[in-house]
Write a protein that holds these residues in place. Structure first.
Motif, PDB file in Angstrom:
ATOM      1  N   ASP A   6      -1.592  14.664 -13.360  1.00 57.78           N
ATOM      2  CA  ASP A   6      -2.273  15.651 -14.220  1.00 57.78           C
ATOM      3  C   ASP A   6      -3.722  15.845 -13.803  1.00 57.78           C
ATOM      4  N   ARG A   7      -4.334  14.794 -13.319  1.00 61.69           N
ATOM      5  CA  ARG A   7      -5.762  14.895 -12.957  1.00 61.69           C
ATOM      6  C   ARG A   7      -5.982  15.394 -11.537  1.00 61.69           C
ATOM      7  N   LEU A   8      -5.069  15.076 -10.626  1.00 61.38           N
ATOM      8  CA  LEU A   8      -5.381  15.292  -9.210  1.00 61.38           C
ATOM      9  C   LEU A   8      -4.568  16.368  -8.509  1.00 61.38           C
ATOM     10  N   SER A   9      -3.463  16.817  -9.108  1.00 65.78           N
ATOM     11  CA  SER A   9      -2.559  17.668  -8.326  1.00 65.78           C
ATOM     12  C   SER A   9      -3.183  19.026  -7.980  1.00 65.78           C
ATOM     13  N   GLU A  10      -4.226  19.426  -8.723  1.00 66.78           N
ATOM     14  CA  GLU A  10      -4.867  20.715  -8.401  1.00 66.78           C
ATOM     15  C   GLU A  10      -5.920  20.575  -7.304  1.00 66.78           C
ATOM     16  N   ASN A  11      -6.212  19.355  -6.888  1.00 66.26           N
ATOM     17  CA  ASN A  11      -7.237  19.147  -5.853  1.00 66.26           C
ATOM     18  C   ASN A  11      -6.709  19.674  -4.509  1.00 66.26           C
ATOM     19  N   PRO A  12      -7.381  20.678  -3.935  1.00 68.76           N
ATOM     20  CA  PRO A  12      -6.829  21.274  -2.707  1.00 68.76           C
ATOM     21  C   PRO A  12      -6.686  20.272  -1.569  1.00 68.76           C
ATOM     22  N   ARG A  13      -7.506  19.228  -1.572  1.00 71.44           N
ATOM     23  CA  ARG A  13      -7.424  18.253  -0.470  1.00 71.44           C
ATOM     24  C   ARG A  13      -6.218  17.322  -0.632  1.00 71.44           C
ATOM     25  N   LEU A  14      -5.551  17.400  -1.801  1.00 70.74           N
ATOM     26  CA  LEU A  14      -4.359  16.566  -1.992  1.00 70.74           C
ATOM     27  C   LEU A  14      -3.091  17.426  -2.046  1.00 70.74           C
ATOM     28  N   ALA A  15      -3.252  18.680  -1.621  1.00 71.01           N
ATOM     29  CA  ALA A  15      -2.115  19.604  -1.739  1.00 71.01           C
ATOM     30  C   ALA A  15      -0.892  19.087  -0.968  1.00 71.01           C
ATOM     31  N   MET A  16      -1.138  18.512   0.230  1.00 70.07           N
ATOM     32  CA  MET A  16      -0.003  18.116   1.069  1.00 70.07           C
ATOM     33  C   MET A  16       0.835  16.999   0.422  1.00 70.07           C
ATOM     34  N   PRO A  17       0.211  15.866   0.026  1.00 71.24           N
ATOM     35  CA  PRO A  17       1.063  14.836  -0.589  1.00 71.24           C
ATOM     36  C   PRO A  17       1.715  15.314  -1.883  1.00 71.24           C
TER      37      PRO A  17
ATOM     38  N   LEU B  22       5.637  15.188  -2.895  1.00 66.75           N
ATOM     39  CA  LEU B  22       6.144  14.592  -4.133  1.00 66.75           C
ATOM     40  C   LEU B  22       7.031  15.570  -4.908  1.00 66.75           C
ATOM     41  N   ALA B  23       6.648  16.853  -4.842  1.00 62.56           N
ATOM     42  CA  ALA B  23       7.396  17.862  -5.611  1.00 62.56           C
ATOM     43  C   ALA B  23       8.860  17.906  -5.167  1.00 62.56           C
ATOM     44  N   GLY B  24       9.116  17.490  -3.927  1.00 64.89           N
ATOM     45  CA  GLY B  24      10.484  17.516  -3.432  1.00 64.89           C
ATOM     46  C   GLY B  24      11.281  16.268  -3.810  1.00 64.89           C
TER      47      GLY B  24
ATOM     48  N   PHE C  31       0.834  -1.207   0.000  1.00 68.83           N
ATOM     49  CA  PHE C  31       0.000   0.000   0.000  1.00 68.83           C
ATOM     50  C   PHE C  31       0.870   1.260   0.000  1.00 68.83           C
ATOM     51  N   ASN C  32       2.092   1.162   0.556  1.00 68.06           N
ATOM     52  CA  ASN C  32       2.937   2.356   0.636  1.00 68.06           C
ATOM     53  C   ASN C  32       3.406   2.807  -0.743  1.00 68.06           C
ATOM     54  N   TYR C  33       4.064   1.882  -1.487  1.00 67.95           N
ATOM     55  CA  TYR C  33       4.548   2.372  -2.789  1.00 67.95           C
ATOM     56  C   TYR C  33       3.410   2.511  -3.802  1.00 67.95           C
ATOM     57  N   LEU C  34       2.340   1.717  -3.635  1.00 68.66           N
ATOM     58  CA  LEU C  34       1.205   1.867  -4.561  1.00 68.66           C
ATOM     59  C   LEU C  34       0.558   3.242  -4.387  1.00 68.66           C
ATOM     60  N   TYR C  35       0.521   3.717  -3.149  1.00 66.85           N
ATOM     61  CA  TYR C  35      -0.091   5.025  -2.873  1.00 66.85           C
ATOM     62  C   TYR C  35       0.649   6.131  -3.625  1.00 66.85           C
ATOM     63  N   TRP C  36       1.981   6.145  -3.470  1.00 61.32           N
ATOM     64  CA  TRP C  36       2.742   7.216  -4.125  1.00 61.32           C
ATOM     65  C   TRP C  36       2.733   7.042  -5.639  1.00 61.32           C
ATOM     66  N   ALA C  37       2.790   5.802  -6.082  1.00 64.46           N
ATOM     67  CA  ALA C  37       2.765   5.578  -7.540  1.00 64.46           C
ATOM     68  C   ALA C  37       1.431   6.046  -8.122  1.00 64.46           C
ATOM     69  N   PHE C  38       0.367   5.836  -7.368  1.00 70.50           N
ATOM     70  CA  PHE C  38      -0.960   6.289  -7.818  1.00 70.50           C
ATOM     71  C   PHE C  38      -0.957   7.818  -7.990  1.00 70.50           C
ATOM     72  N   LEU C  39      -0.432   8.516  -6.975  1.00 72.95           N
ATOM     73  CA  LEU C  39      -0.420   9.980  -7.060  1.00 72.95           C
ATOM     74  C   LEU C  39       0.449  10.460  -8.225  1.00 72.95           C
ATOM     75  N   ILE C  40       1.554   9.765  -8.457  1.00 73.13           N
ATOM     76  CA  ILE C  40       2.422  10.169  -9.584  1.00 73.13           C
ATOM     77  C   ILE C  40       1.679   9.934 -10.905  1.00 73.13           C
TER      78      ILE C  40
END
Ligand SMILES: Cc1cc2nc3c(=O)[nH]c(=O)nc-3n(C[C@H](O)[C@H](O)[C@H](O)COP(=O)(O)OP(=O)(O)OC[C@H]3O[C@@H](n4cnc5c(N)ncnc54)[C@H](O)[C@@H]3O)c2cc1C
Ligand code: SF4
Length: 538
Positions: free
Chosen positions: A490-501, A505-507, A477-486
């Motif tokens: 394009d679809r999710l990074s503007e979602n304010p509720r996902l701003a923190m993760p 990732l940006a770092g 679940f750990n690497y799948l979570y980050w891989a999902f966000l990556i």
């Protein structure tokens, strides 16, 4: 001269003046087992017949869990007996009766041939597929078919459509507050009881070691249920699931006992441990009332009122009662509304373009991931998982893995005793796997192993290590979570509720992101190739 009407019986309103001189065939579907159903209103038992049909098509359009089929057929048979005791003529087509055509439309045509009614009456079906069938009945039978609203819900379909009109996104919480006001449930005048609309923040406790959940009230199968069990073992032997633990209420009397039992034993701590999970304890403080509600053995109104009465009497706290009422007056009504304004297109939504096959372990339970193993074992044995197992374990994995929405949706429809498309589909597509792109949920319910570890005792005895982020023993679940966000950036990074993760990732340097993607893909490829016999961590 007709005989006098029988005594008023079990909430059926008899009437001999509604259709003078006409005989009506009143069709009752398998999830319409309520004596006060609109299709039974104004019934004249001296002329009218109730038609009930067991058909192979309904048991097998997805391969339902054996317990689900037993539940529906046994409850139907008991309901038919109750109607007969009230003096109502019931024309009942059993599954294995000779000549049974196997389809609802085929059985309606045969009944019209036998009974020659002047007209047909039916309550609107709960599913789109059946609704489409009913639309063809007038032309096929040559009789008028009256389709009546299903008034067993708090909100009519039209009420929900009016609420949703003009809104870009539908949020359950807004709809729920309107329902609270409209039906005066847990209200103090215009204000919510206790001053807050929602006590969710108090409802996220992990289960402490010393707290023992109540045991499940199990209804031993009677002769009718046992006969259906034998039938199901014979006709549907290849379907998923075991029958040994069948203990669902199949009559209204038993369903009322289950409600009483929950209100006294489960409700007081329902809120506190609503999101908790524990190995070997599939039910915790949950009500197990969804099958009885969905079949019509209980009404949502009486269930909410019973919970509210427990709060008024001081036997259950407000965080528990509000949390419980929100599931029924809020979520249950809301998903029904979404289903009806979104079908038939909703069934093929796939906003995240997810295409993977459903892993074989969803059927076999053979995986080294203990959280999934627990959820699937309970599903096979009881045709049950509680909400957080569905959403944050099996649903979360399907979301992170990119399983095609239709594959996971059909799985949920197949495996639970309470599964009916109108409630299952929006929960799966809209809530669990975000296939509608956010019309129902403000963000995907994606979580790493840390969430499961916080809410359960699964991780301490898992083959994987929840603290490890990468490597062979790392919790997938750990690497799948980050891989999902990556993958979905394009679809999710503007979602304010996902701003923190996304800030985290940006770092990360590109190599780190690519290595993580490669690890996730290689794990998912292994899972996909797995035939359900081997396990991914060997
Ligand atoms: C992916 C997924 C699929 C689901 N499929 C179904 C389904 O096919 N049928 C079904 O009835 N529920 C479904 N649910 C909702 C919920 O998980 C079940 O209603 C609940 O687990 C049933 O157990 P219970 O009766 O012990 O519920 P409790 O936790 O005791 O809740 C009380 C009641 O509230 C209602 N309820 C709770 N949550 C929801 C919800 N999200 N949507 C609608 N009603 C809710 C149910 O009627 C339930 O009986 C699904 C949830 C998810 C995440
Ligand atoms: S370690 Fe990961 S896979 Fe194992 S139980 Fe915990 S969350 Fe599930």
């Amino acid at each position: 001269m007709l005989a006098p009407l029988p005594r008023r019986c079990a909430r059926i309103s008899f009437d001999d003046a509604a259709w003078p001189g006409m005989s009506v065939l009143r069709v009752i579907l398998g999830d319409q087992l309520s004596p006060d159903l609109s299709a039974l209103a104004d019934l004249d038992p001296r002329r009218d017949t109730v038609l009930m049909m067991e058909v192979a098509e309904e048991s097998a359009y997805v391969a339902h869990h054996k317990q689900k089929i037993v539940l529906v057929l046994s409850a139907m048979r008991h309901f038919a007996d109750e109607l007969r005791l009230c003096g109502v003529a019931v024309d009942y087509a059993q599954l294995d009766a000779s000549g049974n055509t196997g389809s609802l439309t085929g059985e309606v045509l045969r009944a019209v041939e036998r009974r020659r009614p002047d007209r047909l009456v039916v309550t609107e079906p709960s599913e789109w597929r059946v609704h489409a069938m009913v639309e063809g009945w007038a032309a096929l039978t040559g009789r008028p078919v009256e389709v009546r609203p299903d008034d067993r819900f708090f909100a009519t379909r039209a009420r929900f459509a009016a609420w949703a009109r003009g809104r870009r996104a539908w949020r359950m919480e807004h709809f729920y507050r309107e329902m609270r006001r409209e039906h005066a449930i847990l209200m103090a005048g215009e204000q919510p009881a206790g001053g807050e609309w929602n006590y969710d923040a108090a409802n996220r406790k992990r289960l402490p070691a010393g707290v023992r959940p109540p045991s499940r009230l199990r209804f031993a199968p009677d002769a009718t249920t046992r006969a259906v069990m034998a039938l199901v073992e014979r006709r549907f032997s290849d379907h998923f699931g075991l029958l040994e633990e069948f203990g669902w209420p199949v009559t209204r009397a038993d369903a009322l006992r289950a409600l009483d039992d929950f209100i006294s034993q489960g409700l007081p701590r329902f809120g506190d441990y609503q999101d908790a999970m524990k190995a070997g304890a599939p039910f915790l403080f949950h009500s197990l009332l969804a099958p009885a509600l969905n079949l019509g053995l209980l009404s949502p109104r009486e269930v909410c009122r019973a919970a509210e009465a427990a709060w008024s009497a001081g036997t259950a706290p407000l965080n528990a009662v509000e949390g419980f009422v929100r599931q029924i007056l809020g979520w249950r009504e809301y998903v029904r509304g979404v289903y009806w304004i979104s079908m038939p297109g909703y069934a093929s939504e796939n906003a995240l373009e997810a295409t993977r096959k459903l892993p074989a372990f969803y059927w076999t339970g053979r995986t080294d991931m203990r959280c999934l193993r627990e959820a699937i074992a309970g599903t096979e044995l009881y045709a049950y998982s509680h909400h957080i197992q569905r959403l944050m374990v099996t649903g979360n994995f399907a979301l992170l893995a990119g399983v095609a929405p239709r594959e996971i949706e059909r799985w949920y429809l197949a495996v639970y005793a309470d599964a009916f498309e109108w409630v299952e589909m929006p929960n799966t597509l809209g809530v669990a796997v975000f296939a509608d792109g956010g019309r129902m949920a403000s963000k995907p319910y994606a979580a790493s192993g840390a969430y499961i570890d916080r809410m359960s005792d699964f991780c301490s005895a898992c083959a994987y290590d929840v603290k490890r982020k990468t490597g062979q023993r790392a919790c997938p679940f750990n690497y799948l979570y980050w891989a999902f966000l990556i993958r979905q950036q394009d679809r999710l990074s503007e979602n304010p509720r996902l701003a923190m993760p996304y800030r985290t990732l940006a770092g990360w340097p590109l190599e780190r992101r690519n290595a993580l993607l490669a690890e996730a893909e290689s794990f998912l490829d292994r899972v996909e190739e797995d035939d359900g016999v081997s396990r991914e961590n060997r």
